[in-house]
Design a protein around this motif. Structure first.
Motif, short mmCIF file in Angstrom:
data_model
loop_
_atom_site.label_atom_id
_atom_site.label_comp_id
_atom_site.label_asym_id
_atom_site.label_seq_id
_atom_site.Cartn_x
_atom_site.Cartn_y
_atom_site.Cartn_z
N VAL A 153 48.37 45.45 49.28
CA VAL A 153 49.40 44.44 49.58
C VAL A 153 48.71 43.08 49.65
N PHE A 154 49.14 42.18 48.80
CA PHE A 154 48.49 40.87 48.73
C PHE A 154 49.05 39.94 49.80
N ILE A 168 53.10 32.42 44.59
CA ILE A 168 53.40 33.85 44.76
C ILE A 168 54.19 34.35 43.56
N ASP A 169 55.15 33.53 43.07
CA ASP A 169 55.89 33.88 41.86
C ASP A 169 54.94 34.18 40.71
N ARG A 170 53.98 33.30 40.52
CA ARG A 170 53.04 33.47 39.41
C ARG A 170 52.22 34.74 39.58
N LEU A 171 51.79 35.02 40.80
CA LEU A 171 51.01 36.23 41.04
C LEU A 171 51.83 37.48 40.75
N MET A 172 53.07 37.47 41.18
CA MET A 172 53.94 38.63 40.95
C MET A 172 54.23 38.81 39.45
N GLU A 173 54.38 37.71 38.75
CA GLU A 173 54.68 37.78 37.31
C GLU A 173 53.51 38.29 36.49
N THR A 174 52.29 38.05 36.96
CA THR A 174 51.10 38.35 36.14
C THR A 174 50.34 39.60 36.58
N THR A 175 50.83 40.28 37.62
CA THR A 175 50.16 41.50 38.07
C THR A 175 51.07 42.71 37.86
N ASP A 176 50.46 43.87 37.89
CA ASP A 176 51.16 45.14 37.65
C ASP A 176 51.89 45.57 38.92
N ALA A 177 53.23 45.63 38.82
CA ALA A 177 54.05 45.97 39.99
C ALA A 177 53.78 47.37 40.51
N VAL A 180 50.02 46.32 42.43
CA VAL A 180 49.85 45.12 43.25
C VAL A 180 51.16 44.82 43.96
N HIS A 181 51.13 45.01 45.27
CA HIS A 181 52.32 44.81 46.09
C HIS A 181 52.13 43.55 46.94
N LEU A 182 53.10 43.27 47.78
CA LEU A 182 53.09 42.00 48.52
C LEU A 182 53.21 42.24 50.01
N LEU A 183 52.39 41.51 50.76
CA LEU A 183 52.56 41.40 52.20
C LEU A 183 53.40 40.15 52.45
N TYR A 184 54.50 40.32 53.14
CA TYR A 184 55.40 39.21 53.45
C TYR A 184 55.10 38.71 54.85
N ASP A 185 54.56 37.49 54.95
CA ASP A 185 54.19 36.90 56.24
C ASP A 185 55.11 35.72 56.53
N THR A 186 55.96 35.87 57.53
CA THR A 186 56.96 34.84 57.83
C THR A 186 56.32 33.52 58.23
N GLY A 187 55.26 33.58 59.03
CA GLY A 187 54.65 32.34 59.52
C GLY A 187 53.98 31.54 58.44
N HIS A 188 53.28 32.23 57.54
CA HIS A 188 52.55 31.51 56.50
C HIS A 188 53.50 30.89 55.47
N ILE A 189 54.56 31.60 55.09
CA ILE A 189 55.47 31.02 54.11
C ILE A 189 56.31 29.92 54.75
N PHE A 190 56.66 30.05 56.03
CA PHE A 190 57.42 28.99 56.70
C PHE A 190 56.58 27.73 56.83
N ASP A 205 61.47 43.61 46.18
CA ASP A 205 61.06 44.85 45.53
C ASP A 205 59.55 45.04 45.53
N ARG A 206 58.79 43.97 45.73
CA ARG A 206 57.32 44.07 45.76
C ARG A 206 56.77 44.15 47.19
N ILE A 207 57.60 43.89 48.18
CA ILE A 207 57.13 43.82 49.57
C ILE A 207 56.97 45.22 50.15
N LYS A 208 55.72 45.54 50.54
CA LYS A 208 55.41 46.85 51.10
C LYS A 208 54.77 46.76 52.50
#
Length: 299
Positions: A153-154, A168-177, A180-190, A205-208
């Motif tokens: 999870v990135f 993050i969009d670019r990373l998701m578009e260029t990596t294998d779903a 390569v999954h995603l860590l969703y961090d509310t504080g960092h994106i806010f 769909d990528r958030i694990k």
């Protein structure tokens, strides 16, 4: 509680800080794990001061706790994938030994999060070639994680080359779903984009793996005006636990439930434990989860 879908954890960073080892250095593993039990969480993530797998597993069993994952600093762009892969194999072996679910990866090439640079204006920007290298390297690390029955999870993070929604969009578009999954961090994106929901709805769909981190808006505004570093911003109190800041977690949690999120939600807030008593803030978070998030869910 939606036990069949979600496990609730709390990160050790409220007790001890890996980036500044002097912070909370007197808080032992037993202290941390016992506080987590008192606060009613299911587990935690591995901190830099945690012991070998055998020792840790004994401490976990005594308290009926689990490990969600552990941070891994990758330097794919700076050092190349061969070195990152070697280090990551060792990382994943440890995680499998302690029964973790995810390997949290953050690309730290050119990161300023441990420097004195302005965290709001001086983040690194990757060029096209570096983006290609990063994507290829993460795909390889993702396959390595799968060999150990783990999910990579990135972690998008302030002060790094993958911070904003566009990055993050670019990373998701260029990596294998598949790998390569995603860590969703509310504080960092806010703190980066001043909104949480756009990332969540766009890449659900990528958030694990999920980190619930809150923001004190007034402290963040002052830190931005003063051009503080990441360390100075969190020492000033920019981050806090859910229910103590400005982020509306009810909308976030509702969306995660509606889309049948399976996995960990880990409360995380970089704070100085000398100023923000770790157990006190763990209980604040637990009360908010029980009385607001889970109560709304049952309605």
């Amino acid at each position: 509680m939606t036990a069949k879908f979600i496990k609730w954890g709390i990160a050790p960073i409220g007790w001890r800080n890996d980036d500044i080892p002097s912070i909370g250095k007197d808080n032992t593993l037993s202290h941390l794990l016992s506080d987590i039990v008192v606060a009613g969480f299911d587990g935690t993530e591995v901190g830099g001061f945690f012991p070998d797998a055998t020792t840790l597993n004994k401490e976990l069993r005594l308290r009926n706790l689990e490990i969600a994952g552990k941070w891994f600093s990758s330097f794919i762009i700076r050092d190349g994938i061969d070195q990152a892969s070697k280090d990551f194999h060792e990382h994943c072996q440890y995680l499998r030994d302690v029964g973790a679910a995810v390997a949290v990866v953050s690309e730290q090439s050119y990161s300023i999060q441990a420097l004195d640079d302005n965290i709001f204006t001086e983040k690194p920007i990757f060029n096209d070639s570096e983006w290609v290298t990063l994507a290829k390297g993460l795909n390889i690390l993702g396959r390595i994680a799968a060999e150990y029955d783990l999910l990579l999870v990135f972690h998008h993070h302030l002060g790094t080359g993958v911070q904003t929604l566009a990055e993050i969009d670019r990373l998701m578009e260029t990596t294998d779903a598949n790998y390569v999954h995603l860590l969703y961090d509310t504080g960092h994106i806010f703190a980066s984009d001043h909104t949480c929901m756009s990332l969540l709805t766009k890449h659900r769909d990528r958030i694990k793996h999920v980190h619930f981190k809150d923001i004190r808006q007034d402290v963040m505004a002052a830190a931005e005006a003063q051009g503080l570093s990441f360390r100075d911003a969190f020492l000033a109190g920019m981050f806090t636990v859910p229910g103590d800041g400005v982020i509306d977690f009810t909308e976030i949690y509702q969306f995660l439930n509606e889309t049948k999120y399976h996995g960990w939600i880990v409360v995380e807030a970089e704070q100085d434990p000398a100023l923000a008593h770790p157990l006190e803030y763990a209980l604040i978070a637990r009360k908010y989860i029980d009385n607001i998030l889970l109560t709304n869910e049952r309605r």
